[in-house]
Design an enzyme around this catalytic site. Sequence first.
Site, short mmCIF file in Angstrom:
data_model
loop_
_atom_site.label_atom_id
_atom_site.label_comp_id
_atom_site.label_asym_id
_atom_site.label_seq_id
_atom_site.Cartn_x
_atom_site.Cartn_y
_atom_site.Cartn_z
N ASP A 13 0.86 -1.17 0.00
CA ASP A 13 0.00 0.00 0.00
C ASP A 13 0.90 1.23 0.00
OD1 ASP A 13 -2.39 1.57 0.25
OD2 ASP A 13 -1.93 1.85 2.37
N SER A 14 0.33 2.39 -0.31
CA SER A 14 1.08 3.64 -0.25
C SER A 14 1.51 3.96 1.19
CB SER A 14 0.22 4.78 -0.79
OG SER A 14 -0.97 4.91 -0.02
N CYS A 76 -4.07 -1.20 -2.13
CA CYS A 76 -4.23 0.25 -2.26
C CYS A 76 -5.20 0.46 -3.40
CB CYS A 76 -2.87 0.87 -2.57
SG CYS A 76 -2.95 2.61 -3.06
N GLU A 155 -5.69 9.67 9.24
CA GLU A 155 -4.30 9.58 9.70
C GLU A 155 -4.07 10.46 10.94
OE1 GLU A 155 -1.10 8.71 7.47
OE2 GLU A 155 -2.25 7.32 6.25
N CYS A 187 -11.46 2.99 -0.68
CA CYS A 187 -10.13 3.38 -0.19
C CYS A 187 -9.90 2.59 1.08
CB CYS A 187 -10.09 4.88 0.10
SG CYS A 187 -8.57 5.42 0.92
N HIS A 189 -8.35 3.17 3.66
CA HIS A 189 -8.43 3.91 4.93
C HIS A 189 -9.87 3.97 5.48
CE1 HIS A 189 -4.47 5.59 4.00
NE2 HIS A 189 -4.43 6.09 5.20
#
Lengths: 270, 270
Positions: A13-14, A76, A155, A187, A189
Site C-alpha cells: 500500500d502507499s 491500495c 491519519e 479506499c 483507509h
Amino acid sequence: MKAKKNSPIGVFDSGIGGLTVLKEINRVLPAEGTIYLGDTARVPYGSKSGDTVTRYSLEIAKFLVKQGIKLLVVACNTASAISIETIKKESPVPVIGVIDPGARAAIHASTAKRIGVIGTNTTIKSNTYLKAMKELDKGVHVFAMPCPLFVPLIEEGWIKGKIAVLIAKKYLRYFKDKKIDTLLLGCTHYPLLKPVLSEVMGDRITLVDSAIETGKEIKRVIKETGLERKSEIKPLRRFYVTDSPERFINVGERFLGQKIKNINKINVGG
Amino acid sequence: MKAKKNSPIGVFDSGIGGLTVLKEINRVLPAEGTIYLGDTARVPYGSKSGDTVTRYSLEIAKFLVKQGIKLLVVACNTASAISIETIKKESPVPVIGVIDPGARAAIHASTAKRIGVIGTNTTIKSNTYLKAMKELDKGVHVFAMPCPLFVPLIEEGWIKGKIAVLIAKKYLRYFKDKKIDTLLLGCTHYPLLKPVLSEVMGDRITLVDSAIETGKEIKRVIKETGLERKSEIKPLRRFYVTDSPERFINVGERFLGQKIKNINKINVGG
C-alpha cells in the site's frame, strides 16, 4: 520463479491504509505468512498522477517479488485502479487488487442497482470502479465522489466527533438525491470512518468494505491454486516501510489491531 | 561555479506551498528571473522523517544548481527546519531558508515575548523555530503546536467556512492560556488560512507570515552581495514539478495569484 506453498503473501500500500486488508488476510488465513510494504516516504498516492502511481507500484512489486512471495496483493485502491494491469504483466506471481472484489460485493449488496462509490481523487477520476461494476451488470447506476480529506483526517486520528461528521456531510451530500442503497468504500483507509459514514448516510444504506471482500478473494485464490501453506511452524509476519518506522507503528497498530514487530526501513526506487 | 548576476533565483518546496514565497520574490524583486521546483510526486514532507526530507532536499538542490541559479531559496518550512545546514554545506551558491526570517520577524513583532508557532509535525518536532528564536532573544517564551490537517484542508480549497473554523479552533485551543501576542505561521501553506486564523485567534494577536519576511531577506541578500540582475529583457519565470503539471497549475494559480506558464515535469532521484 516458481511460487512455493510455504512462501509468504506480499501485500503493499502507499502507507498504512492497506493494513485493513492485511488484518483480513491474517484473520481468514491465519496459517499464511505475510510481508507488508508501506511506501511511507512517498505517501499519499491518491492525489498523484497515474504515471507516477504506476512507476512507484512497479518498483514495489519488484522488491516484494525478490523477497520470494507466492502472491501479490495490491492493497491500495489507487494503485489497483490505475496500475493493476501493468503490474500483472510484469509479475511472475498472481496479483490480486482491491477493485474487483469490492465491485462484486457492491453489485451483490445492491437491490436497487444504484451504488455510490467514494475514494481518492485519482481512484475516482480513473472510473475504474464504474467500469468494473458495468462489466458485472450493465444496468447498474454508479455515482462516484472523491473525498480527499478523509485520508488525512483518518491519519490524524479524528475518526469521530463534529469535524469528522461535518466533512463527511459535505462530501456525501452529493448522494442525497441519487437514491442509492449501497455505498462502496473505495479506499483502504475508509473502514476506520465507518461509524461516521453510517451516521451520515443512515441505516438503510449498506456500506461495502473492500478490505473484507479482498480477504475472501485471496482465500479463494489460495485454495483454488493449491497454494495453501502446510506447516506447524508459526508463519512469518514481516513489515517494510520506506520512511521511518516510528510513525507507521504508532498509527498502524490502531489499524491492524495488534502489535507491529519485525519492521525494517528500506529504499525503493530512490 | 560562479554565480552570475543575470542568473535566476532557484526556489523549491515539497509542492505548491512555496508559491506564497515565490509570489513575494516576484513582488519585491520584479526584475529577477526565478525557477520554481515543486516536488509534487513526493509531497508532503511535513509528515515524513528528517532523513527522508534531507535526502529529497539534496536531490532537488543539486538539480536546481545544475540549472545555473545564483541563489537557492528553501521555500518549505519542513526542509528549512530539518535540512538547511546540510544543503548549505553541499551548495555552491548562497542558501536562504524560511525559518530565520520568520523567527526574526516574530521576535520583532512580539512585545510580550510570548510567541506561538504552528507548522507541520516534522517542523514542530524539530524545535528549530524555538532554537532560532532563543538565539535571538534568550528570554522569549515559545509555544509550538503541529497542525497537520491544515495543509490538506488548504490543498482542498476549503479555506473558509465552518469546517476550517472548527479545525482551527481545535488546534489553536492549545494557545488559550499561553498569553501569546504573536502567532508565527511556520508553514508556507498557512497564509491562505489567514482570515480563519485571525477570526479564531482574535484581533489582538499578530500573525507573522514567513513568506513576506523571506521575500525581504532575499532582497537584502541580493543587494548586499551585488547579485542584482541588470537587464531590460523580461526575466525568466520557469516551473518544474515531479508529478503531472495539471493539478499544480490548477491549485498553484490560486496561490500565486497569476497564470503559471513555462512548466515541465521532471524526474528527481527516482
